[in-house]
Scaffold this motif. Structure first.
Motif, PDB file in Angstrom:
ATOM      1  N   PHE A 364      17.377 -14.222 -15.969  1.00 59.19           N
ATOM      2  CA  PHE A 364      15.966 -13.920 -16.226  1.00 59.19           C
ATOM      3  C   PHE A 364      15.435 -14.724 -17.413  1.00 59.19           C
ATOM      4  CE2 PHE A 364      17.161  -9.953 -13.951  1.00 59.19           C
ATOM      5  CZ  PHE A 364      16.234 -10.043 -12.933  1.00 59.19           C
ATOM      6  N   GLY A 365      16.282 -14.950 -18.414  1.00 58.99           N
ATOM      7  CA  GLY A 365      15.834 -15.725 -19.572  1.00 58.99           C
ATOM      8  C   GLY A 365      15.462 -17.150 -19.209  1.00 58.99           C
ATOM      9  N   VAL A 366      16.306 -17.806 -18.418  1.00 62.66           N
ATOM     10  CA  VAL A 366      16.013 -19.180 -18.002  1.00 62.66           C
ATOM     11  C   VAL A 366      14.789 -19.215 -17.107  1.00 62.66           C
ATOM     12  CG1 VAL A 366      16.896 -21.147 -16.688  1.00 62.66           C
ATOM     13  CG2 VAL A 366      18.395 -19.936 -18.297  1.00 62.66           C
ATOM     14  N   TRP A 367      14.638 -18.210 -16.264  1.00 63.59           N
ATOM     15  CA  TRP A 367      13.467 -18.148 -15.378  1.00 63.59           C
ATOM     16  C   TRP A 367      12.178 -18.048 -16.197  1.00 63.59           C
ATOM     17  CZ3 TRP A 367       9.862 -14.165 -14.377  1.00 63.59           C
ATOM     18  CH2 TRP A 367       9.008 -14.417 -13.285  1.00 63.59           C
ATOM     19  N   VAL A 368      12.178 -17.180 -17.223  1.00 62.60           N
ATOM     20  CA  VAL A 368      10.987 -17.054 -18.064  1.00 62.60           C
ATOM     21  C   VAL A 368      10.771 -18.341 -18.866  1.00 62.60           C
ATOM     22  CG1 VAL A 368       9.912 -15.770 -19.957  1.00 62.60           C
ATOM     23  CG2 VAL A 368      11.190 -14.547 -18.200  1.00 62.60           C
ATOM     24  N   TRP A 369      11.830 -18.959 -19.345  1.00 58.89           N
ATOM     25  CA  TRP A 369      11.702 -20.221 -20.070  1.00 58.89           C
ATOM     26  C   TRP A 369      11.054 -21.290 -19.200  1.00 58.89           C
ATOM     27  CZ3 TRP A 369      11.726 -22.858 -24.456  1.00 58.89           C
ATOM     28  CH2 TRP A 369      11.934 -24.240 -24.421  1.00 58.89           C
ATOM     29  N   ALA A 372       7.293 -19.983 -18.810  1.00 56.81           N
ATOM     30  CA  ALA A 372       6.402 -19.762 -19.953  1.00 56.81           C
ATOM     31  C   ALA A 372       6.876 -20.395 -21.249  1.00 56.81           C
ATOM     32  CB  ALA A 372       6.203 -18.260 -20.169  1.00 56.81           C
ATOM     33  N   GLY A 373       7.971 -21.143 -21.214  1.00 54.57           N
ATOM     34  CA  GLY A 373       8.436 -21.818 -22.412  1.00 54.57           C
ATOM     35  C   GLY A 373       8.865 -20.853 -23.513  1.00 54.57           C
ATOM     36  N   ALA A 374       8.456 -21.148 -24.738  1.00 55.73           N
ATOM     37  CA  ALA A 374       8.903 -20.393 -25.912  1.00 55.73           C
ATOM     38  C   ALA A 374       8.431 -18.951 -25.926  1.00 55.73           C
ATOM     39  CB  ALA A 374       8.435 -21.103 -27.183  1.00 55.73           C
ATOM     40  N   GLN A 375       7.522 -18.577 -25.030  1.00 54.49           N
ATOM     41  CA  GLN A 375       7.110 -17.171 -24.951  1.00 54.49           C
ATOM     42  C   GLN A 375       8.263 -16.256 -24.571  1.00 54.49           C
ATOM     43  OE1 GLN A 375       3.590 -16.390 -22.643  1.00 54.49           O
ATOM     44  NE2 GLN A 375       2.443 -18.087 -23.531  1.00 54.49           N
ATOM     45  N   VAL A 376       9.337 -16.818 -24.033  1.00 53.55           N
ATOM     46  CA  VAL A 376      10.491 -15.996 -23.700  1.00 53.55           C
ATOM     47  C   VAL A 376      10.990 -15.245 -24.931  1.00 53.55           C
ATOM     48  CG1 VAL A 376      12.151 -17.868 -24.104  1.00 53.55           C
ATOM     49  CG2 VAL A 376      12.762 -15.996 -22.589  1.00 53.55           C
ATOM     50  N   TRP A 377      10.857 -15.864 -26.103  1.00 52.95           N
ATOM     51  CA  TRP A 377      11.331 -15.209 -27.327  1.00 52.95           C
ATOM     52  C   TRP A 377      10.450 -14.021 -27.701  1.00 52.95           C
ATOM     53  CZ3 TRP A 377      15.926 -16.685 -27.463  1.00 52.95           C
ATOM     54  CH2 TRP A 377      16.307 -18.010 -27.283  1.00 52.95           C
ATOM     55  N   LEU A 378       9.165 -14.117 -27.392  1.00 57.50           N
ATOM     56  CA  LEU A 378       8.287 -12.963 -27.654  1.00 57.50           C
ATOM     57  C   LEU A 378       8.659 -11.796 -26.745  1.00 57.50           C
ATOM     58  CD1 LEU A 378       4.851 -14.805 -28.025  1.00 57.50           C
ATOM     59  CD2 LEU A 378       6.469 -14.116 -29.812  1.00 57.50           C
ATOM     60  N   TRP A 379       9.020 -12.102 -25.504  1.00 57.35           N
ATOM     61  CA  TRP A 379       9.469 -11.038 -24.603  1.00 57.35           C
ATOM     62  C   TRP A 379      10.768 -10.417 -25.102  1.00 57.35           C
ATOM     63  CZ3 TRP A 379       6.528  -8.581 -21.442  1.00 57.35           C
ATOM     64  CH2 TRP A 379       5.422  -9.229 -20.860  1.00 57.35           C
ATOM     65  N   CYS A 380      11.623 -11.216 -25.694  1.00 57.59           N
ATOM     66  CA  CYS A 380      12.834 -10.660 -26.297  1.00 57.59           C
ATOM     67  C   CYS A 380      12.477  -9.697 -27.420  1.00 57.59           C
ATOM     68  CB  CYS A 380      13.716 -11.790 -26.829  1.00 57.59           C
ATOM     69  SG  CYS A 380      14.553 -12.759 -25.557  1.00 57.59           S
ATOM     70  N   GLY A 381      11.460 -10.055 -28.206  1.00 60.37           N
ATOM     71  CA  GLY A 381      11.007  -9.149 -29.254  1.00 60.37           C
ATOM     72  C   GLY A 381      10.470  -7.842 -28.700  1.00 60.37           C
ATOM     73  N   VAL A 382       9.703  -7.942 -27.600  1.00 62.47           N
ATOM     74  CA  VAL A 382       9.169  -6.729 -26.964  1.00 62.47           C
ATOM     75  C   VAL A 382      10.307  -5.850 -26.463  1.00 62.47           C
ATOM     76  CG1 VAL A 382       7.856  -5.866 -24.995  1.00 62.47           C
ATOM     77  CG2 VAL A 382       6.970  -7.783 -26.343  1.00 62.47           C
TER      78      VAL A 382
END
Length: 421
Positions: A364-369, A372-382
């Motif tokens: 899922f992380g690679v798919w979001v990357w 949406a690029g670096a926004q994956v890290w914001l989703w990790c924060g959420v």
């Protein structure tokens, strides 16, 4: 705080641990020194067996799926036949299946044997954790699990280097080496780990066979929230292996700099986790877990900021701090929350959810990357914030009666030695 509660230092915990706990730690370390299969499976199947990269990747995925199933089965086995027997079955089975991988003739057979190796090879983990819980007083469980994690991390760190040396001689030697490591742990279980009756208090001799299933675990609604915490924790934690290298490469950093981030994490965990655990071990488990989620989610979300290499270094330090603060407590908590008849299943469920998160998180992380690029890290924060909320509601302090169920070290040692007489 009483003197007994204060006596939870690193060396004192090791020195006063019952002999079976020390043996278990040595056995796990030796077993992890031979942890070659998952690291070298893709290379073996492509270079030695001649299979395609897709086939090799599929086999590795099957191994991961088998591992999750094995953790669930291992928890049930632990409750039914006892931790020692579960460890023995796991290690003898793993030795046989690992050797078979080198000799089976077809891809279909390889996939079947790899799945069985992944499953059977994980039976020992709930069993080992359950036995540590049974043999360790509650005020020393977090420190004991930190030492257990250190033994596993040291073995896992050294294993690829040992494996590379064996591969340089022969692929067959690699599988023989892993089989020997598994058999060594089996020997430790036979010689040094107590049987089921040896760890039970004398008053429990007349108790009926424990009954229950994973349905009973699922009826513990608070614990189910904790299981979701374990899944989220693993899913976002694994992004340092899945997305971080892609992000650093996209920002123009070489593979060397990514390797430096991984090495920084490993160095801090190995050198500092016990020292940090000494400070936080007597704090409420819920509080420690919540702090861990703040640092984990915050550290990964930090990667989304501009700033170059400094951002990657600071973010890595933050989520590494989360690992060394929260890791031992998160893995000790199932034993604190479990009723004795379901100890193996509670532990197995937690390990399985962590394993499932580890398997699905990178996908899922690679798919979001890619989307949406670096926004994956914001989703990790959420998701870290979600984990914090779940930990608050799901990790209630253990019942007072639970502490009474855990015998002091001296009493446990007396029971174990008495059983051997």
């Amino acid at each position: 705080m009483s003197e007994v509660e204060q006596s939870t230092g690193i060396w004192q915990t090791i020195r006063e641990a019952p002999a079976p706990v020390k043996a278990l730690l040595v056995g796990v370390f030796v077993n992890k020194l031979g942890w070659f299969l998952q690291v070298f499976l893709v290379l073996f199947l492509t270079t030695s067996k001649g299979f395609t990269a897709v086939q090799a990747g599929t086999a590795l995925g099957v191994y991961g799926a088998g591992s999750v199933i094995g953790l669930i089965i291992g928890g049930s086995l632990t409750d039914r036949i006892g931790p020692r027997a579960a460890v023995m079955i796991s290690m003898f089975g793993m030795a046989g299946f690992v050797l078979a991988i080198a000799y089976v003739p077809s891809y279909a057979a390889v996939v079947v044997v790899v799945a069985l190796a992944g499953a059977v090879g994980q039976f020992y983990r709930p069993a080992s954790a359950a036995l540590l819980t049974e043999l360790t007083p509650q005020n020393r469980q977090v420190m004991t699990f930190a030492i257990y994690r250190l033994a596993m991390n040291l073995g896992t760190t050294a294993a690829p280097l040992i494996g590379a040396a064996l591969v340089a001689v022969s692929w067959n030697l690699l599988f023989i080496g892993e089989a020997i490591a598994a058999l060594a742990y089996a020997a430790v279980a036979i010689v040094a780990l107590p049987g089921r009756k040896k760890v039970a208090p004398a008053s429990a001799a007349a108790e009926p066979e424990p009954k229950g299933s994973y349905l009973a675990v699922l009826r513990d609604h608070k614990y189910v929230l904790f299981l979701v915490c374990m899944f989220i924790n693993a899913a976002i934690y694994m992004q340092y292996l899945a997305v971080l290298p892609l992000h650093m490469k996209a920002d123009g950093f070489s593979t060397w700099w990514y390797s430096a981030m991984v090495a920084l994490n490993g160095f801090i965990v190995i050198t500092c986790e016990l020292l940090v655990t000494k400070v936080v071990q007597n704090k409420p488990a819920r509080t420690v877990a919540m702090v861990g989620f703040v640092l984990l989610g915050g550290g990964l979300a930090f990667y989304a900021l501009p700033g170059g290499l400094a951002i990657f270094v600071i973010g890595t330090l933050l989520w590494t701090l989360a690992e060394i603060i929260g890791g031992p407590t998160m893995f000790a908590y199932p034993g604190m929350a479990a009723p004795k008849p379901l100890l193996g299943r509670y532990v197995g469920g937690a390990h399985a959810m962590f394993g499932l998160g580890s398997a699905l998180g990178p996908f899922f992380g690679v798919w979001v990357w890619n989307s949406a690029g670096a926004q994956v890290w914001l989703w990790c924060g959420v998701l870290g914030a979600v984990g914090l909320v779940l930990a608050y509601f799901g990790m209630a302090p253990p019942a007072a009666s639970k502490a009474q169920d855990l015998a002091p070290v001296a009493e446990v040692a007396e029971v174990v030695e008495g059983g051997k007489a």
